[in-house]
Design a protein around this motif. Structure first.
Motif, PDB file in Angstrom:
ATOM      1  N   SER A  36      13.183   9.298   4.806  1.00  0.00           N
ATOM      2  CA  SER A  36      12.683   9.245   3.431  1.00  0.00           C
ATOM      3  C   SER A  36      13.240   8.040   2.682  1.00  0.00           C
ATOM      4  CB  SER A  36      13.042  10.537   2.690  1.00  0.00           C
ATOM      5  OG  SER A  36      12.437  11.637   3.322  1.00  0.00           O
ATOM      6  N   LEU A  37      14.535   7.817   2.817  1.00  0.00           N
ATOM      7  CA  LEU A  37      15.141   6.647   2.163  1.00  0.00           C
ATOM      8  C   LEU A  37      14.545   5.355   2.687  1.00  0.00           C
ATOM      9  CD1 LEU A  37      18.889   7.724   1.907  1.00  0.00           C
ATOM     10  CD2 LEU A  37      17.317   7.271   0.007  1.00  0.00           C
ATOM     11  N   ASN A  38      14.338   5.301   3.992  1.00  0.00           N
ATOM     12  CA  ASN A  38      13.736   4.111   4.596  1.00  0.00           C
ATOM     13  C   ASN A  38      12.322   3.892   4.065  1.00  0.00           C
ATOM     14  OD1 ASN A  38      12.238   2.753   7.181  1.00  0.00           O
ATOM     15  ND2 ASN A  38      14.341   2.057   6.892  1.00  0.00           N
ATOM     16  N   TRP A  39      11.558   4.965   3.911  1.00  0.00           N
ATOM     17  CA  TRP A  39      10.204   4.863   3.366  1.00  0.00           C
ATOM     18  C   TRP A  39      10.237   4.282   1.950  1.00  0.00           C
ATOM     19  CZ3 TRP A  39       5.291   4.235   3.344  1.00  0.00           C
ATOM     20  CH2 TRP A  39       4.528   4.609   2.248  1.00  0.00           C
ATOM     21  N   TYR A  40      11.109   4.811   1.107  1.00  0.00           N
ATOM     22  CA  TYR A  40      11.200   4.303  -0.261  1.00  0.00           C
ATOM     23  C   TYR A  40      11.666   2.847  -0.291  1.00  0.00           C
ATOM     24  CZ  TYR A  40      10.130   8.761  -2.420  1.00  0.00           C
ATOM     25  OH  TYR A  40       9.487   9.908  -2.831  1.00  0.00           O
ATOM     26  N   GLU A  41      12.598   2.492   0.574  1.00  0.00           N
ATOM     27  CA  GLU A  41      13.040   1.091   0.649  1.00  0.00           C
ATOM     28  C   GLU A  41      11.876   0.181   1.026  1.00  0.00           C
ATOM     29  OE1 GLU A  41      16.254   1.370   3.454  1.00  0.00           O
ATOM     30  OE2 GLU A  41      17.640   2.167   1.944  1.00  0.00           O
ATOM     31  N   ASN A  42      11.078   0.606   1.989  1.00  0.00           N
ATOM     32  CA  ASN A  42       9.913  -0.180   2.400  1.00  0.00           C
ATOM     33  C   ASN A  42       8.884  -0.281   1.283  1.00  0.00           C
ATOM     34  OD1 ASN A  42      10.769  -0.825   5.029  1.00  0.00           O
ATOM     35  ND2 ASN A  42      10.039   1.124   5.818  1.00  0.00           N
ATOM     36  N   LEU A  43       8.645   0.818   0.583  1.00  0.00           N
ATOM     37  CA  LEU A  43       7.676   0.824  -0.511  1.00  0.00           C
ATOM     38  C   LEU A  43       8.115  -0.123  -1.630  1.00  0.00           C
ATOM     39  CD1 LEU A  43       5.007   2.189  -1.236  1.00  0.00           C
ATOM     40  CD2 LEU A  43       6.330   3.994  -2.356  1.00  0.00           C
ATOM     41  N   VAL A  44       9.385  -0.076  -1.983  1.00  0.00           N
ATOM     42  CA  VAL A  44       9.899  -0.976  -3.018  1.00  0.00           C
ATOM     43  C   VAL A  44       9.800  -2.423  -2.548  1.00  0.00           C
ATOM     44  CG1 VAL A  44      11.994  -1.716  -4.235  1.00  0.00           C
ATOM     45  CG2 VAL A  44      11.370   0.712  -4.183  1.00  0.00           C
ATOM     46  N   GLU A  45      10.175  -2.663  -1.306  1.00  0.00           N
ATOM     47  CA  GLU A  45      10.104  -4.026  -0.764  1.00  0.00           C
ATOM     48  C   GLU A  45       8.679  -4.575  -0.847  1.00  0.00           C
ATOM     49  OE1 GLU A  45      10.450  -5.758   3.673  1.00  0.00           O
ATOM     50  OE2 GLU A  45      12.254  -4.699   2.978  1.00  0.00           O
ATOM     51  N   LEU A  46       7.695  -3.760  -0.494  1.00  0.00           N
ATOM     52  CA  LEU A  46       6.298  -4.206  -0.566  1.00  0.00           C
ATOM     53  C   LEU A  46       5.865  -4.454  -2.009  1.00  0.00           C
ATOM     54  CD1 LEU A  46       4.706  -1.856   2.122  1.00  0.00           C
ATOM     55  CD2 LEU A  46       4.949  -4.347   2.261  1.00  0.00           C
ATOM     56  N   ALA A  47       6.282  -3.584  -2.923  1.00  0.00           N
ATOM     57  CA  ALA A  47       5.923  -3.751  -4.334  1.00  0.00           C
ATOM     58  C   ALA A  47       6.525  -5.032  -4.899  1.00  0.00           C
ATOM     59  CB  ALA A  47       6.371  -2.542  -5.146  1.00  0.00           C
ATOM     60  N   VAL A  48       7.784  -5.287  -4.558  1.00  0.00           N
ATOM     61  CA  VAL A  48       8.475  -6.473  -5.071  1.00  0.00           C
ATOM     62  C   VAL A  48       7.910  -7.745  -4.418  1.00  0.00           C
ATOM     63  CG1 VAL A  48      10.719  -7.658  -5.140  1.00  0.00           C
ATOM     64  CG2 VAL A  48      10.562  -5.231  -5.734  1.00  0.00           C
ATOM     65  N   GLU A  49       7.497  -7.623  -3.173  1.00  0.00           N
ATOM     66  CA  GLU A  49       6.864  -8.757  -2.488  1.00  0.00           C
ATOM     67  C   GLU A  49       5.603  -9.186  -3.236  1.00  0.00           C
ATOM     68  OE1 GLU A  49       5.085  -8.614   1.761  1.00  0.00           O
ATOM     69  OE2 GLU A  49       7.272  -8.505   1.983  1.00  0.00           O
ATOM     70  N   LYS A  50       4.816  -8.199  -3.689  1.00  0.00           N
ATOM     71  CA  LYS A  50       3.579  -8.486  -4.435  1.00  0.00           C
ATOM     72  C   LYS A  50       3.873  -8.910  -5.866  1.00  0.00           C
ATOM     73  CE  LYS A  50      -0.473  -6.654  -3.401  1.00  0.00           C
ATOM     74  NZ  LYS A  50      -1.605  -5.784  -3.325  1.00  0.00           N
ATOM     75  N   GLU A  51       4.910  -8.296  -6.460  1.00  0.00           N
ATOM     76  CA  GLU A  51       5.248  -8.577  -7.853  1.00  0.00           C
ATOM     77  C   GLU A  51       6.762  -8.772  -7.976  1.00  0.00           C
ATOM     78  OE1 GLU A  51       3.344  -6.075 -10.845  1.00  0.00           O
ATOM     79  OE2 GLU A  51       2.047  -5.281  -9.261  1.00  0.00           O
ATOM     80  N   PRO A  52       7.238  -9.999  -7.761  1.00  0.00           N
ATOM     81  CA  PRO A  52       8.686 -10.266  -7.774  1.00  0.00           C
ATOM     82  C   PRO A  52       9.398  -9.858  -9.066  1.00  0.00           C
ATOM     83  CG  PRO A  52       7.494 -12.135  -6.860  1.00  0.00           C
ATOM     84  CD  PRO A  52       6.470 -11.181  -7.398  1.00  0.00           C
ATOM     85  N   ILE A 150       0.121  -0.739   3.473  1.00  0.00           N
ATOM     86  CA  ILE A 150       1.353  -0.020   3.797  1.00  0.00           C
ATOM     87  C   ILE A 150       1.324   0.574   5.206  1.00  0.00           C
ATOM     88  CG2 ILE A 150       1.912   0.548   1.398  1.00  0.00           C
ATOM     89  CD1 ILE A 150       0.724   3.360   1.994  1.00  0.00           C
ATOM     90  N   GLU A 151       0.372   0.122   6.006  1.00  0.00           N
ATOM     91  CA  GLU A 151       0.143   0.733   7.321  1.00  0.00           C
ATOM     92  C   GLU A 151       1.389   0.778   8.203  1.00  0.00           C
ATOM     93  OE1 GLU A 151      -2.942   0.402  11.070  1.00  0.00           O
ATOM     94  OE2 GLU A 151      -3.008  -1.116   9.495  1.00  0.00           O
ATOM     95  N   LYS A 152       2.092  -0.328   8.315  1.00  0.00           N
ATOM     96  CA  LYS A 152       3.244  -0.370   9.217  1.00  0.00           C
ATOM     97  C   LYS A 152       4.366   0.585   8.770  1.00  0.00           C
ATOM     98  CE  LYS A 152       6.345  -3.532  11.592  1.00  0.00           C
ATOM     99  NZ  LYS A 152       6.826  -4.883  11.743  1.00  0.00           N
ATOM    100  N   PRO A 153       4.844   0.505   7.514  1.00  0.00           N
ATOM    101  CA  PRO A 153       5.902   1.434   7.119  1.00  0.00           C
ATOM    102  C   PRO A 153       5.431   2.893   7.065  1.00  0.00           C
ATOM    103  CG  PRO A 153       5.325   0.024   5.274  1.00  0.00           C
ATOM    104  CD  PRO A 153       4.584  -0.480   6.468  1.00  0.00           C
TER     105      PRO A 153
END
Length: 170
Positions: A36-52, A150-153
């Motif tokens: 679960s923590l890994n999922w949230y880390e990935n989700l945040v990383e993707l969001a920040v990648e799109k919107e720094p 978000i397919e990979k994470p």
């Protein structure tokens, strides 16, 4: 003497079985927390990648998720050892522990490591949201409405959860 050793050995078998079952359940729950923590880390990383510009709120959000999940990890192990009735082990792993706001508040008042973890989570729940919280949630919604983004994470999370669900603790 042999009879005494045999009786003692027989008496210890259930506790060894229980210990290994509890150890398995703890490991299974810990794996769920980590996934679960890994999922949230990935989700945040993707969001920040799109919107720094969401980096700071993303870090704030992750800190809150870590407090929440680490409390659940600690509380699960405590209840597993001390009050198994609080756990719903017949349900899927993500439903094994259900702490209410009252539970978290009561735990936060304890002078223990569990109490410290509960205090962090309780304080997070009581604090004012980050000013960019809505923007981060909107970025999450945007990511989640386009599964290709978000397919990979997501696949990694789903595969991990399927593996965890297959674990049998006896």
């Amino acid at each position: 003497m042999k009879l005494a050793a045999l009786v003692l050995s027989a008496a210890l078998i259930p506790s060894v079985t229980l210990a290994s079952s509890s150890s398995c359940e703890s490991d299974k729950y810990h794996q769920y927390i980590d996934a679960s923590l890994n999922w949230y880390e990935n989700l945040v990383e993707l969001a920040v990648e799109k919107e720094p510009n969401l980096k700071e709120v993303g870090e704030w959000f992750l800190e809150g998720r870590k407090h929440h999940f680490e409390l659940n990890r600690d509380a699960f192990d405590w209840y597993l050892a001390n009050d198994k009735e609080k756990l719903a082990l017949s349900l899927p792993v993500e439903s094994w522990l259900n702490l209410t706001q009252q539970d978290v508040k009561a735990l936060s008042e304890q002078d223990s490591e569990l109490g410290k973890a509960a205090k962090l989570a309780f304080d997070d729940r009581q604090s004012k949201p980050h000013p960019q919280n809505y923007a981060l949630r909107s970025a999450f919604a945007e990511l989640l409405t386009h599964p290709g983004n978000i397919e990979k994470p997501l696949n990694a999370y789903n595969e991990k959860m399927a593996t965890i669900a297959e674990m049998e603790c006896k």
